[in-house]
Design an enzyme around this catalytic site. Structure first.
Site, PDB file in Angstrom:
ATOM      1  N   LYS A  68      10.063 -79.791  -1.872  1.00 19.46           N
ATOM      2  CA  LYS A  68      11.475 -79.778  -2.266  1.00 19.46           C
ATOM      3  C   LYS A  68      11.540 -80.500  -3.601  1.00 19.46           C
ATOM      4  O   LYS A  68      11.393 -81.730  -3.674  1.00 19.46           O
ATOM      5  CB  LYS A  68      12.346 -80.487  -1.222  1.00 19.46           C
ATOM      6  CG  LYS A  68      13.791 -80.624  -1.670  1.00 19.46           C
ATOM      7  CD  LYS A  68      14.648 -81.401  -0.688  1.00 19.46           C
ATOM      8  CE  LYS A  68      15.949 -81.818  -1.363  1.00 19.46           C
ATOM      9  NZ  LYS A  68      16.855 -82.538  -0.447  1.00 19.46           N
ATOM     10  N   GLY A  95      25.015 -86.868  -0.447  1.00 21.25           N
ATOM     11  CA  GLY A  95      25.600 -87.988   0.270  1.00 21.25           C
ATOM     12  C   GLY A  95      27.114 -88.059   0.251  1.00 21.25           C
ATOM     13  O   GLY A  95      27.689 -88.983   0.820  1.00 21.25           O
ATOM     14  N   ALA A 125      22.544 -80.347   0.273  1.00 21.19           N
ATOM     15  CA  ALA A 125      23.327 -81.513  -0.165  1.00 21.19           C
ATOM     16  C   ALA A 125      24.825 -81.256  -0.138  1.00 21.19           C
ATOM     17  O   ALA A 125      25.292 -80.160  -0.431  1.00 21.19           O
ATOM     18  CB  ALA A 125      22.933 -81.972  -1.569  1.00 21.19           C
ATOM     19  N   GLY A 126      25.536 -82.303   0.231  1.00 22.28           N
ATOM     20  CA  GLY A 126      26.990 -82.268   0.205  1.00 22.28           C
ATOM     21  C   GLY A 126      27.640 -81.840   1.505  1.00 22.28           C
ATOM     22  O   GLY A 126      28.858 -81.953   1.658  1.00 22.28           O
ATOM     23  N   ASN A 165      21.379 -84.385   5.604  1.00 16.70           N
ATOM     24  CA  ASN A 165      20.801 -85.618   6.124  1.00 16.70           C
ATOM     25  C   ASN A 165      21.887 -86.623   6.504  1.00 16.70           C
ATOM     26  O   ASN A 165      22.099 -86.945   7.664  1.00 16.70           O
ATOM     27  CB  ASN A 165      19.841 -86.218   5.083  1.00 16.70           C
ATOM     28  CG  ASN A 165      19.010 -87.388   5.589  1.00 16.70           C
ATOM     29  OD1 ASN A 165      17.936 -87.659   5.081  1.00 16.70           O
ATOM     30  ND2 ASN A 165      19.448 -88.107   6.615  1.00 16.70           N
ATOM     31  N   THR A 166      22.645 -87.057   5.468  1.00 12.78           N
ATOM     32  CA  THR A 166      23.599 -88.148   5.686  1.00 12.78           C
ATOM     33  C   THR A 166      24.643 -87.810   6.758  1.00 12.78           C
ATOM     34  O   THR A 166      25.014 -88.672   7.555  1.00 12.78           O
ATOM     35  CB  THR A 166      24.302 -88.487   4.357  1.00 12.78           C
ATOM     36  OG1 THR A 166      23.311 -88.679   3.346  1.00 12.78           O
ATOM     37  CG2 THR A 166      25.131 -89.742   4.480  1.00 12.78           C
TER      38      THR A 166
END
Lengths: 64, 264
Positions: B103, B164, B191-192, B213-214
């Protein structure tokens, strides 16, 4: 001689990258770089070190 | 009754993912909760990283745990700010994690963590030349995507919103445009993503996977949220395959008018 290992000036006896990992006690899976260039595991024994060399020793870590 | 899809329709560099949820491994309350989030959700990919560590650190324990999960592993180059730095990190990751997958993140701005697409294209060109299978973290810019593909990438990973933030899909038009322009390229919204509805929306517009992830790790109950994200991606994929209706501005009665009683 003095090396910069993971950003910290460190006095070591090892003359090669392979010996350095042994001296530092690394037995797990790590990747190495010398002066910002990757050194594969097979090349560590033949990779001699010079005073002031910058060594990065990286291990698996959580990531996103 | 159609089966609920889990395996991705398109292969990623020849590998069909067991599930379209690609899950990060950072910021969980504990390793046990991280492992349970993977097992309960059935996520198909785990992202991992490399960091400085002294001898006997926690990295080896972490890596053993990830291997036990038996999911595909996608190392990242998080935190790199130049092509050179990302290339060296990728080379180190390939040796440690024993995979050609990378990645590729090259950060261009510390506030938004948005990719430096110029360095990204250069790093992609060099790494694909070295046999890497590059998953580039990019913006939804169509021309950048074209250059990444020309540089050898066979997967695209445009952001939904900055890493994040949990803001979801900031530019649905741009993401739809990429999907329409490259119908055969496996694409991931990376992301996001903050909510399962964001993940479902990405899949509904035809993306093949989402990477987050977050949103899971920082949820009050990460395991439950991981399952919710997994179900959302499955629902979105099922809906996309079912050919959603076109949206319209004016109302159209769904209940038949014929036979309606005259009561006024």
């Amino acid at each position: 001689m003095q090396l910069v290992i993971n950003g910290t000036a460190t006095e070591v006896a090892a003359m090669t990258l392979a010996d350095l990992l042994t001296e530092l006690g690394h037995i797990g899976t790590v990747a190495t770089a010398l002066n910002e260039s990757f050194v594969p595991v097979g090349a560590r024994a033949g990779q001699t070190l010079s005073p002031g060399d910058r060594i990065e020793i990286l291990a698996p870590m959580q990531g996103g | 009754m159609p089966d609920t899809p889990t395996a991705t329709a398109k292969p990623f560099y020849g590998t069909v993912l067991s599930h379209p949820l690609m899950l990060g491994t950072a910021q969980y309350p504990s390793p046990a909760i991280l492992a349970e989030a993977f097992r309960a959700s059935g996520a198909g990919v785990a992202t991992v990283s490399l960091r400085r560590e002294g001898a006997g650190g926690a990295g080896q324990t972490f890596w053993a745990m990830i291997r036990d999960l038996e999911v595909a592993v996608l190392p990242n180059t998080a935190g790199c700010h130049s092509a050179k730095e990302a290339i060296t990190t990728a080379q180190m990751a390939r040796e440690v994690f024993e995979t050609d997958w990378i990645k590729l993140e090259v950060i261009g701005n510390t506030d938004t963590l948005q990719p430096d697409v110029f360095e990204l294209v250069e790093a992609t060109r060099i790494l694909t030349g070295e046999g890497f299978k590059v998953f580039p973290y990019c913006t939804e810019d169509l021309v950048v995507a074209e250059k990444l593909l020309a540089a050898g990438a066979e997967v695209l990973m445009p952001w939904g919103a900055p890493i994040g933030t949990g803001l979801g899909l900031n530019n649905p038009y741009g993401l739809r445009t990429l999907r329409a322009r490259f119908p055969d390229i496996p694409m991931v919204v990376d992301a996001g993503i903050g909510l399962p509805s964001h993940a479902a929306a990405a899949m509904e517009i035809g993306y093949d996977a989402v990477l987050l992830n977050t949103a899971v790790a920082k949820a009050g109950d990460p395991v439950a949220m991981a399952v919710a994200m997994a179900r959302a991606t499955e629902a979105g994929a099922l809906a996309q395959a079912a050919d959603p209706m076109e949206a319209r501005d004016m109302a159209a009665a769904s209940t038949p008018v014929i036979g309606q009683a005259f009561l006024s």
